[in-house]
Design an enzyme around this catalytic site. Structure first.
Site, PDB file in Angstrom:
ATOM      1  N   TYR A  17       0.904  -1.278   0.093  1.00 15.14           N
ATOM      2  CA  TYR A  17       0.124  -0.061  -0.058  1.00 15.14           C
ATOM      3  C   TYR A  17       1.007   1.290   0.028  1.00 15.14           C
ATOM      4  O   TYR A  17       0.407   2.263   0.628  1.00 15.14           O
ATOM      5  CB  TYR A  17      -1.023   0.041   1.152  1.00 15.14           C
ATOM      6  CG  TYR A  17      -1.785  -1.152   1.460  1.00 15.14           C
ATOM      7  CD1 TYR A  17      -2.713  -1.599   0.513  1.00 15.14           C
ATOM      8  CD2 TYR A  17      -1.737  -2.005   2.646  1.00 15.14           C
ATOM      9  CE1 TYR A  17      -3.580  -2.661   0.665  1.00 15.14           C
ATOM     10  CE2 TYR A  17      -2.480  -3.141   2.859  1.00 15.14           C
ATOM     11  CZ  TYR A  17      -3.345  -3.303   1.751  1.00 15.14           C
ATOM     12  OH  TYR A  17      -4.037  -4.495   1.847  1.00 15.14           O
ATOM     13  N   TYR A 145     -14.318  -5.027   3.679  1.00 18.59           N
ATOM     14  CA  TYR A 145     -12.979  -5.340   3.061  1.00 18.59           C
ATOM     15  C   TYR A 145     -12.585  -7.032   3.082  1.00 18.59           C
ATOM     16  O   TYR A 145     -13.007  -7.489   4.348  1.00 18.59           O
ATOM     17  CB  TYR A 145     -11.814  -4.744   3.834  1.00 18.59           C
ATOM     18  CG  TYR A 145     -10.420  -5.225   3.311  1.00 18.59           C
ATOM     19  CD1 TYR A 145      -9.774  -4.886   2.207  1.00 18.59           C
ATOM     20  CD2 TYR A 145      -9.664  -6.122   3.979  1.00 18.59           C
ATOM     21  CE1 TYR A 145      -8.759  -5.134   1.728  1.00 18.59           C
ATOM     22  CE2 TYR A 145      -8.646  -6.729   3.753  1.00 18.59           C
ATOM     23  CZ  TYR A 145      -8.002  -6.170   2.713  1.00 18.59           C
ATOM     24  OH  TYR A 145      -6.548  -6.572   2.147  1.00 18.59           O
ATOM     25  N   ASP A 239     -16.924 -13.490   7.420  1.00 19.74           N
ATOM     26  CA  ASP A 239     -15.604 -13.218   7.337  1.00 19.74           C
ATOM     27  C   ASP A 239     -15.133 -12.744   8.619  1.00 19.74           C
ATOM     28  O   ASP A 239     -15.276 -11.331   8.874  1.00 19.74           O
ATOM     29  CB  ASP A 239     -15.280 -11.989   6.122  1.00 19.74           C
ATOM     30  CG  ASP A 239     -13.651 -12.046   6.023  1.00 19.74           C
ATOM     31  OD1 ASP A 239     -12.977 -12.214   6.847  1.00 19.74           O
ATOM     32  OD2 ASP A 239     -13.321 -11.239   5.033  1.00 19.74           O
ATOM     33  N   LYS A 268      -5.536 -13.958  10.529  1.00 18.23           N
ATOM     34  CA  LYS A 268      -4.778 -12.845  11.392  1.00 18.23           C
ATOM     35  C   LYS A 268      -4.296 -13.474  12.852  1.00 18.23           C
ATOM     36  O   LYS A 268      -3.348 -14.065  12.815  1.00 18.23           O
ATOM     37  CB  LYS A 268      -5.730 -11.766  11.258  1.00 18.23           C
ATOM     38  CG  LYS A 268      -6.091 -11.021  10.136  1.00 18.23           C
ATOM     39  CD  LYS A 268      -6.146  -9.297  10.512  1.00 18.23           C
ATOM     40  CE  LYS A 268      -5.754  -8.719   9.019  1.00 18.23           C
ATOM     41  NZ  LYS A 268      -6.861  -8.422   7.882  1.00 18.23           N
TER      42      LYS A 268
END
Ligand SMILES: *Cc1c(COP(=O)(O)O)cnc(C)c1O
Length: 417
Positions: A17, A145, A239, A268
Site C-alpha cells: 500500500y 474489506y 468473514d 490474522k
C-alpha cells in the site's frame, strides 16, 4: 544510524500500500517483546496495532515460541495431499469444537484473502453440485474489506477494491448498503426480491468492518442477514478474519449475535501473530453438497503450504492461551478503558466520532490533512499507531499492560489536540 542490511536491501523491497517514490523510509525493526517493538537504533515503540491485528497474546509469547521450536525439530511441514499430521488434525477438531453450530469442516490455507476465495468457491460449487445453475454472484456490503486478491477485491467496498480502476478484470458482484435501519433494510429486501436467484451467497465481516474504516454495526443487522439468507436459501458467509479470536469481545463475533453462518473464514489472530495461516470452515450442509461418488463434486483447491505444521502448532498453542489465560476479560477491560480515555476526544474540533467495541478503539476525524506527518508525530511520541484515511484507531494485543495502554491513549488524545 541505518544498519547495513537496510541500506543494501531497501532498494529491492516493494512495500504494501505504498507509493514507493514519495514514501518516507520504513523504520528498521530489530526486536519485539510483549507490546513493544524495538528499532535498530534502540528506540522502543508501544504497539497499538498488533501488527495488523494479529498479535492477540503480544509478541514472542513463550508458549507459542516453544511450540514452534518443538514442531520445527519434529516436522516443519508436510504436504496435506494424501498426508495428515497431528497439528492440523488437532487444530481442526479444536476449531470445530469452538465454533458455534455445525461449522465443523476446516479447510486450511495460508492467507485471509485465500480463505475468502475458498469460501466463495465453496459457495459457488455448492449450487453447481446440487445441479442448480446461475448462482454465481455474491452480495457484499459497502465499507467491507475481504482481501487484496482479484476475487476478493471484487467483493470489497467499490472504492476500497478500486472497482473503477480494474473494470474489466474484476468479476461483478453486488455491493449494497448494510440493512442497518428502516430505509436500508427495505432496499436490501427489494434487492433480494429481484436478484436472489443469481446469488451464491451473502458475505459480511460481522460487527466490525475493519479495513473498510472500523465501521460498527449491531447484532440485529446480522440476524436480519441470517433471516434473509434462510428466506431466499442463500449461503451466509461470515468473514471473521479481523473479528475472530476475542477482538470484538467474544471469541467470535457471530457468538454475540447468536447467528451461525454457513461458512466462516478465520486468519490474522489464528496463530497469535507468528505464522501465516487461515481457515475456511464449512457447515455440515455445505460439506454434504461435496460428499459424492462423483469426482467432479470435489473441492479442487490445495495451497502448497496448506495446513503447514509450524503454523498449526502455533495456532494450537494460541488456543491453549485462550483456554488458560483470561483473554476475553482482558478484551473487555481494554474496551472499557479505550471508551473512557479516547472519549476525551469527543467534541474536539475535527473529531466526528469516538467509538469502541471489544479491544477496538476508534477516533474518527473530519479529515486528516497530512497522514505522513501524523504518523511521524506518533513515532516521535514513542507509539506505533497507523492512522488511515480519516481514522485513528487502536487494536492492541489483548495482553497489553495498563501502562502501555495508557501511553497509547494519552498520546492519541495529546497529538489530536
Ligand atoms: C485482513 C483481512 C482479510 C485478508 O487477509 P490477508 O491475510 O491479508 O489476505 C480478509 N478479510 C478481513 C475481514 C480482513 O481483515
Amino acid at each position: 544510524m541505518t544498519p547495513g542490511w537496510f541500506a543494501r536491501g531497501f532498494p529491492h523491497i516493494w512495500l504494501p500500500y505504498t507509493q514507493m517514490k514519495t514514501t518516507p523510509a520504513p523504520l528498521a525493526a530489530a526486536r519485539t517483546q510483549g507490546s513493544r517493538i524495538t528499532l535498530a537504533d534502540g528506540r522502543e515503540l508501544v504497539d497499538g496495532i498488533g501488527s495488523w491485528w494479529t498479535t492477540v497474546h503480544g509478541y514472542n509469547h513463550p508458549h507459542i515460541i516453544e511450540a514452534i521450536e518443538k514442531q520445527a525439530r519434529v516436522m516443519p511441514h508436510v504436504m496435506l495431499g494424501g498426508l495428515l499430521h497431528e497439528q492440523a488434525a488437532t487444530l481442526a477438531a479444536r476449531l470445530a469444537a469452538l465454533l458455534p453450530g455445525d461449522l465443523t469442516r476446516v479447510f486450511f490455507s495460508d492467507s485471509g484473502s485465500v480463505a475468502v476465495e475458498v469460501a466463495m468457491k465453496m459457495a459457488t460449487q455448492y449450487w453447481l453440485n446440487r445441479n442448480i445453475r446461475g448462482r454465481t454472484k455474491f452480495l457484499a456490503f459497502k465499507g467491507g474489506y475481504h482481501g487484496d486478491t482479484i476475487a476478493t477485491m471484487a467483493v470489497c467496498d467499490p472504492e476500497e477494491g478500486m472497482h473503477a480502476l480494474f473494470t474489466g478484470l474484476l468479476p461483478e458482484h453486488h455491493v449494497i448498503d448494510l440493512p442497518r435501519d428502516e430505509k436500508s433494510t427495505a432496499a436490501f429486501g427489494a434487492f433480494l426480491e429481484k436478484h436472489a436467484d443469481e446469488l451464491a451467497g451473502i458475505l459480511i465481516a460481522p460487527l466490525v468492518q475493519g479495513a473498510g474504516g472500523m465501521i460498527f454495526h449491531d447484532e440485529q443487522t446480522l440476524r436480519r442477514l441470517r433471516a434473509a439468507a434462510d428466506k431466499y436459501e442463500l449461503l451466509l458467509i461470515f468473514d471473521e478474519i479481523f473479528t475472530g479470536f476475542g477482538r470484538t469481545g467474544t471469541m467470535f463475533a457471530c457468538e454475540a449475535a447468536e447467528v451461525v453462518p454457513d461458512i466462516i473464514t478465520l486468519g490474522k489472530g489464528l496463530t497469535g501473530g507468528t505464522l501465516p495461516l487461515a481457515a475456511t470452515v464449512a457447515s455440515q450442509k455445505v460439506f454434504d453438497a461435496f460428499w459424492s461418488d462423483d469426482p467432479a463434486h470435489a473441492l479442487m483447491h490445495g495451497p502448497t503450504y496448506m495446513g503447514n505444521a509450524l503454523a498449526c502448532a502455533a495456532a494450537n498453542a494460541s488456543l491453549d492461551l485462550f483456554e488458560n489465560e483470561p483473554r476475553l476479560r482482558q478484551a473487555a477491560d481494554i474496551g472499557k478503558f479505550l471508551g473512557q480515555t479516547l472519549g476525551r476526544c469527543v467534541g474536539r474540533p475535527g473529531v466526528t466520532d469516538v467509538r469502541s467495541r471489544g479491544a477496538i478503539g476508534v477516533v474518527e476525524l473530519d479529515h486528516i490533512v497530512d497522514l505522513n506527518a501524523l504518523k511521524r508525530r506518533f513515532i516521535e511520541e514513542g507509539v506505533w499507531v497507523r492512522p488511515f484515511r480519516n481514522i485513528v484507531y487502536l487494536t492492541p494485543a489483548l495482553t497489553i499492560s495498563e501502562d502501555d495502554l495508557e501511553k497509547l491513549t494519552h498520546t492519541i488524545v495529546k497529538v489530536l489536540r
